[in-house]
Scaffold this motif. Structure first.
Motif, PDB file in Angstrom:
ATOM      1  N   SER A 152       0.834  -1.204   0.000  1.00 55.09           N
ATOM      2  CA  SER A 152       0.000   0.000   0.000  1.00 55.09           C
ATOM      3  C   SER A 152       0.872   1.259   0.000  1.00 55.09           C
ATOM      4  O   SER A 152       1.974   1.250   0.555  1.00 55.09           O
ATOM      5  CB  SER A 152      -0.896  -0.039   1.237  1.00 55.09           C
ATOM      6  OG  SER A 152      -1.296   1.257   1.610  1.00 55.09           O
ATOM      7  N   PHE A 153       0.370   2.310  -0.610  1.00 59.38           N
ATOM      8  CA  PHE A 153       1.064   3.602  -0.622  1.00 59.38           C
ATOM      9  C   PHE A 153       1.541   3.996   0.778  1.00 59.38           C
ATOM     10  O   PHE A 153       2.625   4.534   0.954  1.00 59.38           O
ATOM     11  CB  PHE A 153       0.100   4.727  -1.056  1.00 59.38           C
ATOM     12  CG  PHE A 153      -0.087   4.855  -2.532  1.00 59.38           C
ATOM     13  CD1 PHE A 153       0.958   5.279  -3.347  1.00 59.38           C
ATOM     14  CD2 PHE A 153      -1.312   4.590  -3.127  1.00 59.38           C
ATOM     15  CE1 PHE A 153       0.774   5.428  -4.719  1.00 59.38           C
ATOM     16  CE2 PHE A 153      -1.494   4.728  -4.496  1.00 59.38           C
ATOM     17  CZ  PHE A 153      -0.451   5.143  -5.294  1.00 59.38           C
ATOM     18  N   SER A 154       0.669   3.728   1.768  1.00 62.59           N
ATOM     19  CA  SER A 154       0.956   4.188   3.133  1.00 62.59           C
ATOM     20  C   SER A 154       2.167   3.489   3.745  1.00 62.59           C
ATOM     21  O   SER A 154       2.628   3.892   4.810  1.00 62.59           O
ATOM     22  CB  SER A 154      -0.277   3.980   4.016  1.00 62.59           C
ATOM     23  OG  SER A 154      -0.584   2.606   4.066  1.00 62.59           O
ATOM     24  N   GLU A 155       2.668   2.438   3.094  1.00 66.32           N
ATOM     25  CA  GLU A 155       3.831   1.730   3.635  1.00 66.32           C
ATOM     26  C   GLU A 155       5.157   2.253   3.084  1.00 66.32           C
ATOM     27  O   GLU A 155       6.216   1.684   3.339  1.00 66.32           O
ATOM     28  CB  GLU A 155       3.659   0.220   3.414  1.00 66.32           C
ATOM     29  CG  GLU A 155       2.733  -0.344   4.473  1.00 66.32           C
ATOM     30  CD  GLU A 155       1.752  -1.400   4.021  1.00 66.32           C
ATOM     31  OE1 GLU A 155       1.018  -1.898   4.865  1.00 66.32           O
ATOM     32  OE2 GLU A 155       1.705  -1.713   2.821  1.00 66.32           O
ATOM     33  N   MET A 156       5.077   3.333   2.349  1.00 62.87           N
ATOM     34  CA  MET A 156       6.266   3.986   1.798  1.00 62.87           C
ATOM     35  C   MET A 156       6.629   5.121   2.755  1.00 62.87           C
ATOM     36  O   MET A 156       6.262   6.267   2.539  1.00 62.87           O
ATOM     37  CB  MET A 156       5.863   4.555   0.432  1.00 62.87           C
ATOM     38  CG  MET A 156       6.903   4.460  -0.630  1.00 62.87           C
ATOM     39  SD  MET A 156       6.222   5.161  -2.171  1.00 62.87           S
ATOM     40  CE  MET A 156       4.888   4.030  -2.606  1.00 62.87           C
ATOM     41  N   VAL A 157       7.291   4.785   3.846  1.00 63.36           N
ATOM     42  CA  VAL A 157       7.540   5.773   4.908  1.00 63.36           C
ATOM     43  C   VAL A 157       8.927   6.389   4.728  1.00 63.36           C
ATOM     44  O   VAL A 157       9.942   5.761   5.027  1.00 63.36           O
ATOM     45  CB  VAL A 157       7.448   5.125   6.303  1.00 63.36           C
ATOM     46  CG1 VAL A 157       7.631   6.176   7.387  1.00 63.36           C
ATOM     47  CG2 VAL A 157       6.122   4.416   6.479  1.00 63.36           C
TER      48      VAL A 157
END
Lengths: 157, 157
Positions: free
Chosen positions: B133-138
């Motif tokens: 998910s996009f949100s896992e690109m921290v």
């Protein structure tokens, strides 16, 4: 299904968070929760506070055995989006209702973690805690169109 | 440990890969494996091929019950690195030996996934497949010093 496929695990802790109304469930991303790790595992937390982000692996225990049989869903229940396989979504409805959420680690005090962004209800059994890794920062990842539509609406997949 | 903490799951597939020598295990990142999803779940893969990266959640079945009791390790067995809790590492030695690996999805053909970068042995039971998910690109994640040392040596944490 063959019994040889059965896997037995034990929870290592439990989520403690305020009950949320249906409306508030949209606000997971900013909500703060606690994870109470069972005391016999406290030693296994040493050094965790040096990470800013961790994965929480948990059991979505409210998913019924009937719901585990569902193999395809409309992402986030939006019927305007294509019907896709549950393995192509983060839906809780899946054969093994395992939750995987990357959260911000606010603090570790003894056996209590305080985290931001955990989409799990109070009482959720926790299976594992893992630190985020450099290799999970995938800049060139590709996603289907429906993910971009949900992202535009600020909804998780 | 209370029996109420017991969680029962069933594998949804199995890893098929060439056996690796100890030396080759360092090359997981580039190695190609297949994941055979049990046929009753083939429908749940619809749309998965639109993602370039997926998480594979599996059971590290070679970890003994004795090894599950270990609570602290030197990352990657390197004694020059600090002794840290297993929840602060991706070590297979942990209370629930659940593996979590983000892999590149090369293809989906029927019930067979071909992936690059899966650090799991042949015969490993698979518990779940989830899209990245996009949100896992921290981008702003923080890591301890020992992670940076291992990264310099191109080793996973």
């Amino acid at each position: 299904m063959s019994s040889s496929r059965v896997i037995t695990l034990k929870s290592i802790g439990v989520v403690r968070t305020k009950p949320k109304s249906k409306h508030e469930e949209e606000k997971w991303k900013t909500s703060v929760s606690k994870i109470l790790i069972y005391e016999e595992f406290t030693e296994a937390l040493k050094g965790l506070s040096d990470f800013s982000h961790i994965y929480v692996i948990f059991l979505m225990h409210r998913v019924s055995s009937e719901q585990r049989k569902l193999l395809q869903v409309h992402p986030r229940g939006e019927e305007s989006l294509p019907l896709v396989g549950v393995f192509a979504t983060r839906s809780p409805l899946r054969p093994n209702p395992i939750g995987l959420t990357l959260v911000e680690l606010i603090s570790v005090k003894g056996n209590v973690l305080t985290v931001r962004g955990l989409d799990a209800f109070d009482g959720t059994p926790v299976l594992d805690i893992k630190p985020y890794s450099f290799s999970e920062m995938v800049k060139e990842a590709k996603f289907p169109e429906w993910v971009k539509i949900l992202q535009g609406k600020e909804k998780a997949i």
